[in-house]
Design a protein around this motif. Structure first.
Motif, PDB file in Angstrom:
ATOM      1  N   LEU B 313       0.789  -1.231   0.000  1.00 46.19           N
ATOM      2  CA  LEU B 313       0.000   0.000   0.000  1.00 46.19           C
ATOM      3  C   LEU B 313       0.821   1.281   0.000  1.00 46.19           C
ATOM      4  O   LEU B 313       0.272   2.356   0.218  1.00 46.19           O
ATOM      5  N   VAL B 314       2.105   1.176  -0.188  1.00 45.73           N
ATOM      6  CA  VAL B 314       2.921   2.382  -0.338  1.00 45.73           C
ATOM      7  C   VAL B 314       3.303   2.590  -1.796  1.00 45.73           C
ATOM      8  O   VAL B 314       3.108   3.671  -2.359  1.00 45.73           O
ATOM      9  N   ILE B 315       3.796   1.550  -2.407  1.00 45.63           N
ATOM     10  CA  ILE B 315       4.287   1.649  -3.783  1.00 45.63           C
ATOM     11  C   ILE B 315       3.118   1.665  -4.768  1.00 45.63           C
ATOM     12  O   ILE B 315       2.195   0.856  -4.665  1.00 45.63           O
ATOM     13  N   GLY B 316       3.159   2.570  -5.737  1.00 43.86           N
ATOM     14  CA  GLY B 316       2.117   2.630  -6.758  1.00 43.86           C
ATOM     15  C   GLY B 316       2.116   1.387  -7.628  1.00 43.86           C
ATOM     16  O   GLY B 316       3.151   0.736  -7.808  1.00 43.86           O
ATOM     17  N   ILE B 317       0.959   1.086  -8.176  1.00 41.15           N
ATOM     18  CA  ILE B 317       0.830  -0.149  -8.963  1.00 41.15           C
ATOM     19  C   ILE B 317       1.873  -0.216 -10.071  1.00 41.15           C
ATOM     20  O   ILE B 317       2.463  -1.260 -10.326  1.00 41.15           O
ATOM     21  N   LYS B 318       2.152   0.920 -10.699  1.00 36.34           N
ATOM     22  CA  LYS B 318       3.081   0.886 -11.833  1.00 36.34           C
ATOM     23  C   LYS B 318       4.485   0.460 -11.421  1.00 36.34           C
ATOM     24  O   LYS B 318       5.272   0.014 -12.259  1.00 36.34           O
ATOM     25  N   ASP B 319       4.814   0.592 -10.140  1.00 35.65           N
ATOM     26  CA  ASP B 319       6.159   0.259  -9.688  1.00 35.65           C
ATOM     27  C   ASP B 319       6.227  -0.976  -8.794  1.00 35.65           C
ATOM     28  O   ASP B 319       7.287  -1.299  -8.272  1.00 35.65           O
ATOM     29  N   LYS B 320       5.105  -1.651  -8.587  1.00 33.99           N
ATOM     30  CA  LYS B 320       5.107  -2.784  -7.663  1.00 33.99           C
ATOM     31  C   LYS B 320       6.005  -3.919  -8.155  1.00 33.99           C
ATOM     32  O   LYS B 320       6.754  -4.511  -7.370  1.00 33.99           O
ATOM     33  N   ASP B 321       5.905  -4.261  -9.429  1.00 31.98           N
ATOM     34  CA  ASP B 321       6.765  -5.329  -9.941  1.00 31.98           C
ATOM     35  C   ASP B 321       8.234  -4.901  -9.924  1.00 31.98           C
ATOM     36  O   ASP B 321       9.128  -5.720  -9.672  1.00 31.98           O
ATOM     37  N   ARG B 322       8.459  -3.628 -10.193  1.00 26.79           N
ATOM     38  CA  ARG B 322       9.825  -3.110 -10.157  1.00 26.79           C
ATOM     39  C   ARG B 322      10.392  -3.194  -8.738  1.00 26.79           C
ATOM     40  O   ARG B 322      11.553  -3.549  -8.539  1.00 26.79           O
ATOM     41  N   PHE B 323       9.556  -2.878  -7.758  1.00 20.92           N
ATOM     42  CA  PHE B 323      10.011  -2.985  -6.368  1.00 20.92           C
ATOM     43  C   PHE B 323      10.370  -4.433  -6.035  1.00 20.92           C
ATOM     44  O   PHE B 323      11.402  -4.703  -5.406  1.00 20.92           O
ATOM     45  N   ASN B 324       9.536  -5.352  -6.445  1.00 20.52           N
ATOM     46  CA  ASN B 324       9.820  -6.758  -6.143  1.00 20.52           C
ATOM     47  C   ASN B 324      11.127  -7.230  -6.770  1.00 20.52           C
ATOM     48  O   ASN B 324      11.757  -8.157  -6.272  1.00 20.52           O
ATOM     49  N   ALA B 325      11.520  -6.617  -7.859  1.00 22.66           N
ATOM     50  CA  ALA B 325      12.764  -7.009  -8.536  1.00 22.66           C
ATOM     51  C   ALA B 325      13.976  -6.234  -8.031  1.00 22.66           C
ATOM     52  O   ALA B 325      15.094  -6.511  -8.449  1.00 22.66           O
ATOM     53  N   SER B 326      13.742  -5.295  -7.148  1.00 24.87           N
ATOM     54  CA  SER B 326      14.824  -4.384  -6.761  1.00 24.87           C
ATOM     55  C   SER B 326      15.581  -4.885  -5.533  1.00 24.87           C
ATOM     56  O   SER B 326      15.148  -5.794  -4.829  1.00 24.87           O
ATOM     57  N   PHE B 334      12.442   4.875  -5.045  1.00 20.69           N
ATOM     58  CA  PHE B 334      11.058   4.800  -4.552  1.00 20.69           C
ATOM     59  C   PHE B 334      10.758   5.859  -3.501  1.00 20.69           C
ATOM     60  O   PHE B 334       9.714   5.802  -2.829  1.00 20.69           O
ATOM     61  N   ALA B 335      11.639   6.822  -3.328  1.00 18.42           N
ATOM     62  CA  ALA B 335      11.529   7.763  -2.205  1.00 18.42           C
ATOM     63  C   ALA B 335      10.226   8.554  -2.212  1.00 18.42           C
ATOM     64  O   ALA B 335       9.658   8.832  -1.144  1.00 18.42           O
ATOM     65  N   ASP B 336       9.727   8.929  -3.383  1.00 24.42           N
ATOM     66  CA  ASP B 336       8.508   9.753  -3.438  1.00 24.42           C
ATOM     67  C   ASP B 336       7.322   9.072  -2.758  1.00 24.42           C
ATOM     68  O   ASP B 336       6.452   9.750  -2.191  1.00 24.42           O
TER      69      ASP B 336
END
Lengths: 68, 483
Positions: B313-326, B334-336
């Motif tokens: 619930l923090v990361i926007g949907i467009k970046d969720k997969d990117r976060f999981n790969a990071s 992801f600071a914003d």
């Protein structure tokens, strides 16, 4: 680690060159996938694919050799 | 000092909440076997084990106990990892890697009369009772191996982990809790899969991998239905929506001395990876070696989890997969999402409360990424999202734990690590609305926000592996229908 990146980048470039493509060109998806599987490793980084266009033929027999 | 710690802890907990990390990103919904659901890291509070840290990585969410006939084996083509950073540089120093194997026994029965008899493979996971010493009736034996890697998770020095009593390097994973007719005493059966492991420094730890009741408690459906509940109502007023679900847990208990460097603060997270290339087999063989797919290439990370609720619930949907790969070292991208969190604004619209007006939330970003000064911030630190635990904070016995963790005055709890009994949903809801910010920037910050589903240490066992015996698939049908 730098050496690994160079190897990965070279691999992508080789694929592109083999298909007559340059930057933004289309590479053979079959060659790419087979190359990936042939290079299975615990230690390498994955190949970046954001700028890679892969083309796959309709003929699924292209992959039959993987299941021998 | 205490106020500073509480404020810091609250800000650190300002991560919008509801369901920790179950199916939290679009891509991972396609890969449930490698979907991390919760991550815990805490000083062991089992009496006599205070010099150890317990780390729990839960995978494969929302398992219906009756989900046969194949139930919930982990992915033999995946790599499951638990990472620890012990010097604050946002890079793993110690990684435990888990690989799973499934061995089909191909149990068969002689069918037909003598003279016209055929031996035919059975379709079920078991054909009779199972116990720790009697596995002949079990059709698939799931095992795993473990490596400890020092340094970079891919290029560091790997050491194979062995059973400290038998020196064996292959460990059995208990089959899921099919039901009482198949496994009469599941608790005893599972307990036989707690292993003493030899660590590279000569010390020993404990390990368990297997199905557990999902320890997370949440009012899930209402939370995702635009918070369709009273967020300042009775904190125990609603049932736990996922009370009937199991997960698969990877649990390690490791000596503090093995994990720490020169700093008592460690950071931890879990990840799962799959091979970069996967080719589906159009004609799988009907043999034991069933090549359904051929997979190869480098490992590609598809799941990442440390502090609860971040990708949920923090990361926007467009970046969720990117976060999981990071990886944590790259978290500045992801600071914003932290400096300008969206959930307070949504709660403001839904309930007429006033969201904090302090922007950018630079304090939140600093505390979220670095740990809280004086509590769980490393001596030197690069900002990164991970669960940070100060191993020098005294253990609090189970019965004395405060479900609100540090916010409730219990410094051994979340966000100083996370114990299974910490109510991270209520903690986060209160924090996100600014419970410890000044009233001038958080005028609704003092309300007792809750998802109305209570969580505390009474729901958790007091001994390793802490998480409770999974719900059996049978005979629970009547109970499930009654819900």
């Amino acid at each position: 680690m730098k050496r690994i990146h160079i190897l990965a980048a070279s691999f992508v470039l080789l694929l592109a060159a083999a298909c007559g493509g340059g930057g933004g060109g289309t590479a053979s998806g079959v060659s790419f996938v087979k190359g990936q599987i042939a290079r299975t490793s615990e230690t390498t980084d994955p190949v970046q694919i954001n700028d890679l266009n892969l083309a796959f033929p309709d003929d699924t027999a292209q992959f039959d050799s993987l299941f021998q | 000092m205490i106020k500073t710690l509480l404020a810091g802890a609250a800000l650190c907990a300002c991560l919008p909440a509801f369901a920790s990390s179950h199916r939290e990103a679009p891509n991972i919904t396609k890969l449930p076997k490698v979907d991390a659901t919760d991550f815990y890291m805490f000083r062991s509070y089992e009496p006599g084990r205070e010099d150890f840290v317990t780390i729990v990585a839960n995978y494969l969410p929302l398992q219906a106990p009756y989900g046969g006939p194949n139930y919930f084996a982990l992915d033999p083509d995946a790599l499951y990892e638990i990472h620890v950073d012990n010097d604050g540089d946002a890079v793993e120093d110690v990684t435990f890697q888990f690989r799973f194997q499934n061995e089909l026994q191909d149990l068969a029965l002689d069918i037909g009369p003598v003279g016209n008899q055929k031996r035919v493979s059975v379709p079920l996971l078991n054909i009779g009772g199972i116990s720790a010493g009697a596995l002949d009736n079990l059709n698939v034996h799931e095992t795993y191996s473990v490596r400890c890697v020092f340094g970079d998770r891919r290029t560091g020095m790997p050491v194979t982990i062995a059973n400290s009593l038998t020196t064996e390097t292959t460990f059995a994973k208990p089959v899921d809790n099919i039901g009482t007719k198949s496994i009469a005493d599941y608790a005893a059966y599972a307990a036989a899969h707690v292993y003493s492991i030899a660590l590279p420094d000569g010390s020993t730890g404990r390990m368990f991998v297997g199905q557990r009741k999902d320890p997370f408690q949440v009012n899930l459906g209402e939370a995702f239905d635009l918070v369709n509940l009273n967020p300042v109502g009775d904190p125990a007023g609603k049932p736990n929506t996922i009370d009937d679900a199991n997960v698969t847990s990877i649990v390690l208990e490791l000596p503090i001395a093995f994990l720490v460097g020169n700093d008592p603060v460690i950071g931890g997270w879990t990840s799962a990876s799959i091979r970069q290339a996967r080719v589906a087999n159009p004609a799988p063989l009907s043999a034991v070696a069933n090549k359904v797919t051929v997979e190869g290439g480098a490992w590609v990370q598809v799941s990442r989890l440390s502090m609860p609720l971040v990708n949920e619930l923090v990361i926007g949907i467009k970046d969720k997969d990117r976060f999981n790969a990071s990886e944590p070292k790259d978290d500045a991208q992801f600071a914003d999402y932290v400096t300008h969190p969206t959930l307070p604004a949504l709660l403001e619209v839904l309930f007429g409360v006033t969201a904090p007006t302090q922007f950018p939330r630079s304090d939140l970003q600093a505390i979220f990424l670095t740990g809280v000064t004086g509590l769980n911030q490393p001596l030197t630190v690069q900002g990164a999202e991970m669960l940070r635990l100060n191993t020098s904070v005294a253990v609090v016995p189970s019965a004395m734990q405060n479900r609100l963790g540090v916010v409730g005055g219990d410094q051994a709890g979340y966000p100083n690590g996370r114990r299974p009994g910490d109510d991270v949903v209520d903690i986060s809801l209160r924090a996100v609305m600014g419970v410890l910010l000044d009233n001038s920037v958080a005028p609704s910050g003092q309300l007792p926000y809750t998802d109305q589903t209570i969580m505390d240490s009474s729901f958790i066992d007091t001994t390793f592996p802490y998480l409770r015996t999974p719900i059996g698939g049978s005979p629970n049908l009547e109970a499930l229908v009654a819900r």
